[in-house]
Design an enzyme around this catalytic site. Sequence first.
Site: not given
Ligand code: F6P
Length: 359
Positions: A10, A78, A115, A137, A139, A141, A183
């Site tokens: 992301g 994958r 990650d 990120t 997040d 995390d 997350r």
């Molecule tokens: O890891 C970053 C993040 O924005 C998270 O906070 C969220 O759960 C996820 O990516 C959303 O991902 P996507 O872009 O696949 O909707």
Amino acid sequence: MRIAINTGGGDAPGLNAVVRAVVLAAERRGWEVVGIRQGYDGLFMEGGVVPLDGASVSGITHRGGTILGSTNRGNPFRFPVEGADGAVKVVDRSSEVVGRMEALGIDCLIAVGGDGSLRIAAELAGKGLKVVGVPKTIDNDLDATAVTFGFHTAVQTATDAIDKLHSTAESHRRVMVVELMGRHAGWIALFAGFAATADAILIPEIPYELAKVAAKIESRWAKGREFAIVVVAEGAVPQGGEASYLDELGAGGGRRLGGAGKRVARGLEALTGKETRSLVLGHLQRGGRPIAYDRILSLRFGAAAVEFAERGQFKHIVALDPPYMRAVPLAEAVRKLKTVPTDWDMVRAARAMGVSFGD
Ligand code: F6P
């Protein structure tokens, strides 16, 4: 030296600043830089590997997103391939990645990712690719680094949004429930909820009991403060229950979080009888210009990654260990999710201000 850079997973505000720092720091050393578009997908695409120089990274530090594009479906171990019959099967193209890098004469890949992307980078390093990782990120995390870039911009965006909710909540004497990203870690919710003076903050690290949040809301009404703001991390967990998931699978094939805020709003309305609305801030938290803090961190990460490449410190990520940057082995960097310590002083400070964590 000829190095490559890609951005995976992301997006996060500050990615472009990392790209600029890597390109300029490499160019000054007389190295060549190429960018791989869309994570590793660019290696298999026409025009997916592009030369980068000072001109191509001019004026991008303050821009959100990534000029290289990103994907969180781009795991070469994958890789989804559509067969002649239209059926999609998953194949391992990791050896092709390593082979393509060799054919392109790449001496080192700077992989910028969270990650998931850093785990892929670690596996590619295991296959002989020379990699330096940069942690990204919103997040926050990743345990290996004190902070990831993008996080503080996301917190600012969320704080601004919650600030705006106060006036409408107050006008209508409503409970406003806002779901934030992160997350399975509550960093964004805790920071933004604390900064924007939310009445309750529900994070995955502290399972909540809705009755406790309802009591907090009732106590506000009793004091004549007839509105409330409840911040819910997307991964928030009710006591004895589990996080809220959507039916569809996420980009990595895992379950996709969603619905936590709505679930809390419905429950609170039933318990308190007070008009309650919920909203999901969603991808707004990933967009927009990085704030100064994230630009600076990103530029430092990028420059440090080039230093690592210069001294041959591969298979490591650049991590912030304030006030310095240090090297953490890739394998170690992806081992542990960084979650909010429940006895942390910010949690205690919020409690001291009367914030409910629903426990
Ligand atoms: O890891 C970053 C993040 O924005 C998270 O906070 C969220 O759960 C996820 O990516 C959303 O991902 P996507 O872009 O696949 O909707």
